[in-house]
Design an enzyme around this catalytic site. Structure first.
Site, mmCIF file in Angstrom:
data_model
loop_
_atom_site.group_PDB
_atom_site.id
_atom_site.type_symbol
_atom_site.label_atom_id
_atom_site.label_comp_id
_atom_site.label_asym_id
_atom_site.label_seq_id
_atom_site.Cartn_x
_atom_site.Cartn_y
_atom_site.Cartn_z
ATOM 1 N N ILE A 140 -22.357 21.064 -66.373
ATOM 2 C CA ILE A 140 -23.041 21.350 -65.106
ATOM 3 C C ILE A 140 -24.152 22.367 -65.318
ATOM 4 C CG2 ILE A 140 -22.754 22.158 -62.737
ATOM 5 C CD1 ILE A 140 -19.822 21.256 -62.885
ATOM 6 N N LEU A 167 -21.817 29.928 -64.046
ATOM 7 C CA LEU A 167 -21.123 28.666 -64.274
ATOM 8 C C LEU A 167 -20.202 28.703 -65.485
ATOM 9 C CD1 LEU A 167 -24.392 27.645 -63.409
ATOM 10 C CD2 LEU A 167 -22.960 25.651 -63.022
ATOM 11 N N ALA A 202 -17.241 28.886 -67.710
ATOM 12 C CA ALA A 202 -15.808 28.842 -67.396
ATOM 13 C C ALA A 202 -15.100 27.880 -68.325
ATOM 14 C CB ALA A 202 -15.586 28.400 -65.945
ATOM 15 N N THR A 250 -11.371 34.059 -69.929
ATOM 16 C CA THR A 250 -12.748 33.693 -69.607
ATOM 17 C C THR A 250 -13.002 33.707 -68.107
ATOM 18 O OG1 THR A 250 -12.982 32.345 -71.599
ATOM 19 C CG2 THR A 250 -14.484 31.863 -69.790
ATOM 20 N N THR A 263 -14.703 25.560 -57.793
ATOM 21 C CA THR A 263 -14.172 24.204 -57.711
ATOM 22 C C THR A 263 -13.343 24.000 -56.452
ATOM 23 O OG1 THR A 263 -12.604 22.666 -58.782
ATOM 24 C CG2 THR A 263 -12.238 24.999 -59.135
ATOM 25 N N ASP A 264 -13.230 22.758 -56.016
ATOM 26 C CA ASP A 264 -12.356 22.455 -54.878
ATOM 27 C C ASP A 264 -10.882 22.528 -55.262
ATOM 28 O OD1 ASP A 264 -12.216 20.149 -56.439
ATOM 29 O OD2 ASP A 264 -12.696 18.766 -54.812
ATOM 30 N N GLU A 265 -10.592 22.608 -56.555
ATOM 31 C CA GLU A 265 -9.192 22.646 -56.986
ATOM 32 C C GLU A 265 -8.479 23.928 -56.558
ATOM 33 O OE1 GLU A 265 -8.154 21.120 -60.830
ATOM 34 O OE2 GLU A 265 -10.080 20.102 -61.039
ATOM 35 N N TYR A 289 -5.707 26.420 -64.626
ATOM 36 C CA TYR A 289 -7.157 26.377 -64.438
ATOM 37 C C TYR A 289 -7.545 26.759 -63.023
ATOM 38 C CZ TYR A 289 -11.572 24.286 -63.025
ATOM 39 O OH TYR A 289 -12.809 24.086 -62.464
ATOM 40 N N SER A 290 -6.975 26.071 -62.034
ATOM 41 C CA SER A 290 -7.381 26.331 -60.654
ATOM 42 C C SER A 290 -6.965 27.727 -60.200
ATOM 43 C CB SER A 290 -6.818 25.266 -59.706
ATOM 44 O OG SER A 290 -5.415 25.180 -59.769
ATOM 45 N N LYS A 333 -9.610 30.077 -61.498
ATOM 46 C CA LYS A 333 -10.837 29.977 -60.713
ATOM 47 C C LYS A 333 -10.649 30.608 -59.337
ATOM 48 C CE LYS A 333 -14.282 28.398 -61.467
ATOM 49 N NZ LYS A 333 -15.517 29.022 -62.035
ATOM 50 N N LYS A 360 -13.108 14.428 -70.543
ATOM 51 C CA LYS A 360 -12.832 14.212 -69.131
ATOM 52 C C LYS A 360 -12.708 12.712 -68.853
ATOM 53 C CE LYS A 360 -13.115 18.649 -68.210
ATOM 54 N NZ LYS A 360 -13.946 19.260 -67.177
ATOM 55 N N ARG A 407 -10.028 11.480 -55.933
ATOM 56 C CA ARG A 407 -11.014 12.542 -56.103
ATOM 57 C C ARG A 407 -12.301 12.147 -55.375
ATOM 58 N NH1 ARG A 407 -6.874 14.309 -57.299
ATOM 59 N NH2 ARG A 407 -6.208 15.352 -59.222
ATOM 60 N N HIS A 455 0.044 17.367 -61.084
ATOM 61 C CA HIS A 455 -1.188 16.617 -60.835
ATOM 62 C C HIS A 455 -1.430 16.500 -59.322
ATOM 63 C CE1 HIS A 455 -3.747 12.890 -62.164
ATOM 64 N NE2 HIS A 455 -4.462 13.857 -61.613
#
Length: 348
Positions: free
Chosen positions: A12, A79, A81, A98, A130-132, A155-156, A159, A194, A219, A289
């Site tokens: 990104i 950005l 991450a 990180t 992120t939306d997560e 991860y989420s 963030k 990914k 998603r 998940h």
């Protein structure tokens, strides 16, 4: 405007760098060049007089102070991450270091720099998330900017923590910030671990196309160049200390998505026999998940006038063609650590 972009050699970040330079902004690309970074992502702008590169880690406060003092940016777009959920399951420590510690160090460096510059009202710290962080949705409903945080993976969670730090630095120290939370990105230069690049590249190699569980996870897919456009829009026009959700308005199940990619490949590069969809294989789901993500992007649409321009079918066709045309790029990355291996498997 002179913008410091952290993680500008990533997927990104590099899209932001390319678009910002095309629009006449000066860019300082700060990247540690970890496994998912690739300077080829910004090769087309590397010789521009508007571009500068600094190899540095956002956890290194001294390096951050030096870069800010040297280049004196008008804004920071953060950005950089660790972003792969499966890797976060196997090795959460890197994500804590990180995404949380790195964001803290960057905030402190930005605060010191902003203060030394006289606290200009025009300065912005734009935190990209992120939306997560919002967790998982049921069959209905969408994430808004007021949705409570409910992260489900290392991860989420990391963030979410970084989002909270940014808001705290705005409230406590007055640092001028804007925040964005995006849905799943895809497009050119997507690192080949990914879902979408895995499917494309496995199909081209006539390998199984792995889909977690029964493929029903949903998603909202956002073309990366649309996302870069939205990020620059928020940086330039977003209200101070406000957050904006950025979505593609393209909800698809993973199975639908993979079948669409297969149909595109069937047309662009047919298999010797049968369809690429014959390679679809359902594999054990990953732990925790999330079932569904969906973004309500009304705020950025109504307040800033931004809308996604690319449908998922059009974006996937562009993406498949890009991978067909850029084999040298992705073959070099396939040799990197963990690429092509199943990660994030529950080891209990």
């Amino acid at each position: 405007m002179k913008i410091l972009v952290t993680g500008g050699a990533g997927f990104i970040g590099s899209a932001v760098v390319r678009l910002a330079i095309a629009r006449g902004h000066e860019i300082v690309n700060l990247d540690a060049l970890t496994y998912a970074a690739c300077l080829d992502n910004v090769a087309e702008v590397a010789d521009s007089p508007l571009y500068a590169f600094e190899q540095a880690d956002i956890r290194d406060r001294a390096a951050l102070d030096r870069v800010l003092d040297t280049h004196k940016p008008d804004a920071i777009m953060h950005l950089a991450a660790e972003s792969h959920v499966d890797r976060s399951i196997d090795g959460p420590g890197d994500f804590i270091e990180t995404n949380i510690t790195g964001t803290y160090q960057l905030l402190e460096a930005a605060r010191a720099y902003w203060t030394a510059q006289g606290k200009p009202d025009s300065f912005r710290f734009h935190h990209i998330s992120t939306d997560e962080v919002f967790g998982s949705l049921g069959p209905t409903g969408m994430f808004t900017e007021e949705t409570p945080y409910d992260p489900r993976s290392p991860y989420s969670a990391s963030k979410a923590a970084s989002d909270h730090l940014v808001r705290a630095w705005a409230e406590t120290y007055g640092l001028p910030v804007v925040l964005t939370n995006c849905s799943n990105n895809y497009g050119p230069y997507h690192f080949p671990e990914k879902l979408i690049p895995v499917v494309i590249l496995n199909a081209l190699a006539d390998k199984a196309l792995p889909i977690y569980g029964d493929g029903s996870n949903i998603r909202d897919w956002l073309y990366v160049e649309d996302h870069a456009d939205a990020l620059l829009c928020v940086l330039e026009k977003g209200a101070l200390n406000r957050s904006y959700n950025i979505g593609g308005e393209n909800e698809r199940t993973n199975l639908e998505l993979v079948k669409t990619i297969c149909a595109i490949l069937d047309e662009k590069r047919p298999r010797a026999e049968g369809s690429y969809a014959d390679l679809i294989t359902f594999v054990t789901d990953r732990p925790g998940h999330d079932a569904r993500y969906a973004i309500d992007a009304n705020r950025i649409i109504s307040e800033l006038g931004w809308k996604p321009s690319v449908t998922v079918e059009e974006g996937l066709a562009r993406t498949v063609q890009w991978y067909l045309d850029n084999e040298d790029w992705w073959r070099a990355l396939q040799a990197r650590d963990g690429v092509g291996q199943r990660l994030g498997v529950d080891k209990k």
